[in-house]
Design an enzyme around this catalytic site. Sequence first.
Site, short mmCIF file in Angstrom:
data_model
loop_
_atom_site.label_atom_id
_atom_site.label_comp_id
_atom_site.label_asym_id
_atom_site.label_seq_id
_atom_site.Cartn_x
_atom_site.Cartn_y
_atom_site.Cartn_z
N SER A 103 0.79 -1.24 0.00
CA SER A 103 0.00 0.00 0.00
C SER A 103 0.82 1.28 0.00
O SER A 103 0.24 2.36 -0.13
CB SER A 103 -0.97 -0.01 1.19
N TYR A 189 -10.86 2.10 5.09
CA TYR A 189 -9.71 1.93 4.22
C TYR A 189 -10.01 0.91 3.14
O TYR A 189 -10.46 -0.20 3.42
CB TYR A 189 -8.52 1.48 5.06
#
Length: 406
Positions: A103, A189
């Site tokens: 990420s 998220y």
Amino acid sequence: MHLFTTQVAWSLKAALALTLFSSVPALAQNGATYHGIQQKISSEAALKAAVGNEVQQLMQQQQIPGMAVAVLWQGKTFYYSFGKADISNHIAVTPDTLFELGSISKTFAGVIGAMALQRGDIKLTDSVATHWPALTAKPWQNINMQHLATYTAGGLPLFMPESVTDKSSLLKYYQEWQPAYAPGSQRVYANSSIGLFAHLAAAAGGQTYTEAFAKLTATLKLNSTYLQVPQQAMAQYAWGYNEGKAVHIGTGVLLDEAGGVKASVRDVASWVQANMQPQQVEASLLKAALVSSQQPYAKAGQMYQGLGWEMLDYPVQLQALEAMTDPGFVSGSPASLIMQPTADTTTGKTVGKTSHWIHKTGATGGFGAYAAFIPSRQVGIVLLTNKRYPNALRVKLAYQILEGLQ
């Protein structure tokens, strides 16, 4: 130009590898910790000793095969390499070894989105449907680009289901998706949120994401940073390790944007340096985008959500950093949007804020990564490993090193 290119569907196991929930948090609570650095770091020799001691202990505790570290301090970058990039072939980690960033890839996506903002290709207030007219489902009329960029669209999923393999199936999925929260009220998220933001932002400027990424990395001379590792660089590509098995990440729709970058610690350190000192970047559009990506566009708890990057006011306590990477916080937290943040484009500082700790975690099935920097102190750190381990341990190691620097 097609908005999305067809990619091989990636397995659920590979998808799960991208999660921030890279390990059960109880590990850190039940003794899987290491001693913090007690002394202050005032010389290169002290830095080398501190990094070496802490990293070797961490690697032993977490059974990490290999690790590359970069510390940005006093206008220099210091590189440290440990262990194996390939256990079977006894290949050592070097500063040029390629690791999967997971990420941390989102920070590239955020800057590419910020460049689209600077060019006027998109506005944060644009509805998502403005940039993907085929997306006609009613919820999307009230969801805008800022919601996508800040994970506040209403509870989009962390991962795409395996059934999503191309533009058609992606559209079908988004058309059928139903939000659990009002847009802008909850930060959940999600790769499917910022991934779509970055892809639409690139497309609004007449580019594929791959093209936009290639231009960005070429401008910054990040010559060992890839979405797909070319054959000539495969010898530098470390194997990740998951339950003793050597693994590499697969491919998937929106994976490039959300978690598909591979890079050396040298390049990630250069990326951190460019973000920490955007005023040193010659390309004016990119300079403005780097500044823009570090502005707060939403707030959840003590964390400000930038475009890819996440920030906390500095000075900051270790417990606050750990809380912002805890799975419970990441999976869903009340949030509020911050409209039109302003910044000094010469310093990058947000008006009204004196300093931030800026960071991003990342993980894939066989890799763990962390990058953090403090612009007001001009210090930063990159931690790349070829095995996942708890976020709390990454944050703690980075915090001990950066806070120890004199």
